[in-house]
Design a protein around this motif. Structure first.
Motif, short mmCIF file in Angstrom:
data_model
loop_
_atom_site.label_atom_id
_atom_site.label_comp_id
_atom_site.label_asym_id
_atom_site.label_seq_id
_atom_site.Cartn_x
_atom_site.Cartn_y
_atom_site.Cartn_z
N PHE A 184 19.64 37.28 5.53
CA PHE A 184 19.66 35.89 5.07
C PHE A 184 18.24 35.33 4.97
CE2 PHE A 184 24.06 34.33 4.89
CZ PHE A 184 24.71 35.50 5.28
N THR A 185 18.13 34.24 4.22
CA THR A 185 16.82 33.60 4.04
C THR A 185 16.32 33.00 5.34
OG1 THR A 185 18.00 31.64 3.28
CG2 THR A 185 17.10 33.09 1.58
N ALA A 186 17.19 32.84 6.31
CA ALA A 186 16.82 32.43 7.67
C ALA A 186 18.01 32.77 8.55
CB ALA A 186 16.50 30.94 7.73
N ASP A 187 17.84 32.70 9.85
CA ASP A 187 18.95 32.97 10.75
C ASP A 187 20.03 31.92 10.56
OD1 ASP A 187 20.70 33.23 12.87
OD2 ASP A 187 19.12 33.79 14.29
N PRO A 188 21.22 32.28 10.10
CA PRO A 188 22.27 31.29 9.81
C PRO A 188 22.72 30.51 11.05
CG PRO A 188 22.81 33.44 8.88
CD PRO A 188 21.65 33.64 9.80
N ARG A 189 22.41 31.02 12.22
CA ARG A 189 22.75 30.26 13.42
C ARG A 189 21.84 29.04 13.56
NH1 ARG A 189 22.89 35.55 17.14
NH2 ARG A 189 21.09 35.82 15.80
N VAL A 190 20.64 29.14 12.97
CA VAL A 190 19.68 28.04 13.04
C VAL A 190 19.74 27.19 11.78
CG1 VAL A 190 17.23 27.46 13.16
CG2 VAL A 190 18.14 29.31 14.58
N VAL A 191 19.79 27.87 10.64
CA VAL A 191 19.79 27.15 9.36
C VAL A 191 21.15 27.32 8.70
CG1 VAL A 191 18.67 26.91 7.12
CG2 VAL A 191 17.32 27.64 9.12
N LYS A 192 21.95 26.26 8.74
CA LYS A 192 23.31 26.34 8.21
C LYS A 192 23.31 26.67 6.71
CE LYS A 192 26.05 24.40 11.64
NZ LYS A 192 25.42 25.39 12.53
N LYS A 193 22.22 26.24 6.01
CA LYS A 193 22.17 26.44 4.57
C LYS A 193 21.45 27.72 4.17
CE LYS A 193 22.78 21.66 3.17
NZ LYS A 193 22.27 20.56 2.34
N ALA A 194 21.27 28.62 5.12
CA ALA A 194 20.62 29.89 4.79
C ALA A 194 21.49 30.63 3.77
CB ALA A 194 20.44 30.73 6.05
#
Lengths: 430, 430
Positions: B180-190
């Motif tokens: 993902f473009t960022a950790d989905p646990r941190v960034v919901k919109k990843a």
């Protein structure tokens, strides 16, 4: 001091504490100046847990993969045991069956050892290590697949390694103090046997004694490797199984013993069932076709008895015993061959028990057989089948009668210990 | 249809149900006409349970025996998986790392693969089987001892086999839908990344992305093996990691992209600590002696920053980051070398976090760095250290600031998905 092979069963290494206790015992042998090779089984219930897992993913787990799975058990116990020994300041290396050179045929789940080439074990010993070897497993000669040796496989691994490494003795550590004159759970006055000949041990094993399996004793006898069965808990001297008695007798004593019947013990077995083939035409080839049908189904049978033919009908009955677990298969095989063989009906009875008296010089002492039957009669036990060998008499009775029958025979042949205290059974209440 | 290597992690085969589900997916690939090689990890918590056992028998389990122990884990999962596949009517054979020809050096617990000779795998495939291979393990070239490959070992096994067997693709099945473009646990919109170049993936992995480890990507890049990271639960297309994009762009688009910065994603890492060596004499050789002391202790460090020397004192500060787990060791190593190096004091800070922006063309687009810092500033995040590479900018901040910082940067670079629904994370709530 020579080389010693020690084998520890699953109950001896059931948990971390057990492993540490066994490690101490091994180090003791090493400190006494022996080269030590240890064969170890899987921890406690590991094998059962792995079998459970296999059944969850497949109702009929395939041989090759089943063996691959089960061998994980010894891999765990042997690595932990090596770590525990190193933690005591001694060097140890663990080896799989394959690494230890245990070469087998390709019959998965019950492979037979066909060669042992323990080059890596020898190297490890020469480098000063204690060598830990996974029991129960090998590698197939042709396909190089991992195999398991089936029941009693770890004991057989130990004896086979002892033979290949020319060991002084193969010590089989277990949770009982040795081989007893009868099962101590049934006969409170059973005595530990100090020494027993290979042949008598073979008969005891074939008759239901669980301490050593037939297969392992057979291997030890072929290569003349003394086995010392003893407890991993008590540390007491156990039972020696070998070709010659431990203590040399005087000439007179020796001769006396050869002439007299020397009873080793009473064994019993309630794991068998009886099949009776009723109304078999009494002509040549009939028995052969029955047992060909059984053999083709790969079923091992134990006792066989054919009744006298009734002259009026020309028909006879043939009975045989076999493991209960094979009962269904045997009945199916015979039913399929029914027309070809031409019998009336089949009877199946799994409520039977077998009592066997084992000892040298039995055949030449007719009194033994008579005393055996008298003891059973006095105990009110009815005999259904009889079978004898050079050093064994076995009878089949009702399963319910077995405990009384064993006690009666044990007592009649003077095997009872003077006091209950002489009998030590088990070490941890298992 | 060519050869496919599939790798399933421990969470995908955590229990019998998981194994059966994975078996179906494997059979699907076989039915689609592929030759299939499967690399499997140990079931769920097996490895942790084995480590617990080891610690019970020995406080410092030795390398060789520890590896022997741990490899029991994959032995269990691979045998069960082969059984489950056979139960679906397809042929499968399992192979240990050693049988599969995974040859390593002799560094137990973290061996490196030095050769792969998959002759038996090839034979098994040619005979129509699905080949199941134990991940994470091999056999040492010199001593023929069983080794384990350490962290990410199963992924590396899969890529190494894919390279040796010239596979079309190495599919890494996991419990997330891809990278993902960022950790989905941190960034919901990843957003899930459809394709990413090896180099960018290497930077993401080095910057804290947990999906693929650096080591495995490095191996794949060297042999140009496309990796497809995907979920074993959802069955959706995941993330392709390869040297060339999946979909060919038009010439115009391609050129446009080469000139523009293409941001792959934002990674973060809170597993590191920062060590500052205060008051180092600012003369040649000082930094070298600090990092020689660290290297001699076999500690890998990450970022290094040296402040400008204060002209008045001739002293400078040198800061570096390293895994928290190595913190104690690093401090000890530096304290021992204190007199030789001649610094004032040490500061240790494990409340830091690292945020990294990864993407091609970053160095030639100064605007990227500016936008990155502006985003952090707007979010009120203070920057403590900065480090850049050709395709990455990393900053160290307070650990508490990391979630806000990641979200701010992700949003500033237009990586947010239009709706939350586009993000699929995990399959079983793990």
């Amino acid at each position: 001091m020579g080389l010693v092979v020690q084998k520890y069963g699953g109950s001896s290494v059931a948990d971390a504490e057990g492993i540490k206790r066994v490690a101490k015992r091994i180090v003791e042998a090493k400190k006494n100046g022996h080269q030590v090779v240890v064969v170890v089984s899987a921890m406690g219930d590991t094998t059962d847990e792995l079998i459970d897992l296999a059944e969850q993913v497949s109702p009929m787990p395939a041989g090759r993969e089943f063996d691959m799975l089960l061998t994980a058990g010894e891999r765990i116990s042997m690595a932990l045991l090596a770590m525990a020994i190193k933690n005591l300041g001694h060097e140890a290396q663990s080896f799989t069956g394959s690494q230890a050179g245990v070469i087998t045929d390709s019959v998965h789940n019950k492979a037979r050892i066909i060669d042992v080439t323990p080059g890596r074990i020898r190297q490890s010993l020469d480098a000063g290590n204690i060598a830990i070897v996974a029991g129960f497993q090998g590698v197939s000669q042709d396909k190089k697949d991992i195999t398991t040796l089936g029941r009693g496989g770890s004991d057989t691994t130990a004896v086979a390694l002892a033979a290949a490494l020319d060991a002084e003795v193969c010590e089989i550590y277990t949770d009982v103090d040795g081989v007893f004159t009868a099962d101590p759970r049934v006969v409170k006055k059973a005595k530990k046997i100090d020494w027993i000949a290979f042949e008598d041990m073979l008969e005891l094993a074939a008759s239901g004694s669980k301490v050593l399996l037939h297969r392992c004793v057979e291997y030890a006898r072929r290569y003349d490797i003394p086995i010392h069965v003893r407890s991993s808990f008590s540390g007491l001297q156990g039972t020696w199984v070998s070709s010659t008695p431990l203590v040399k007798k005087t000439q007179a004593q020796g001769e006396q013993q050869v002439e007299q019947a020397i009873i080793s013990g009473v064994a019993h077995d309630t794991s068998e069932a009886k099949v009776t083939v009723v109304g078999v035409p009494d002509k040549p080839g009939e028995a052969a076709s029955i047992f060909r049908a059984i053999a083709d189904a790969e079923i091992n049978i134990d006792m066989v008895v054919q009744n006298v033919s009734a002259a009026s009908t020309g028909l006879t009955d043939i009975s045989f015993t076999l493991p209960k677990t094979e009962g269904r298969k045997a009945i199916d095989a015979l039913e399929r061959a029914r027309t070809a063989i031409g019998f009336d009906s089949l009877r199946y009875d799994d409520q039977i028990g077998k009592i066997s008296l084992v000892g040298a010089g039995m055949k030449t002492n007719p009194g033994v057989t008579a005393s055996f039957f008298e003891a059973l009669s006095d105990a009110g036990v009815n005999i259904e089948l009889i079978s004898t060998s050079e050093i064994r008499i076995s009878v089949v009775t009702r399963a319910d009668d077995v405990p009384d029958a064993v006690r009666a025979v044990h007592s009649a042949f003077g095997l009872d210990s003077d006091s209950d205290e002489a009998v030590v059974y088990g070490g941890t209440g298992r």
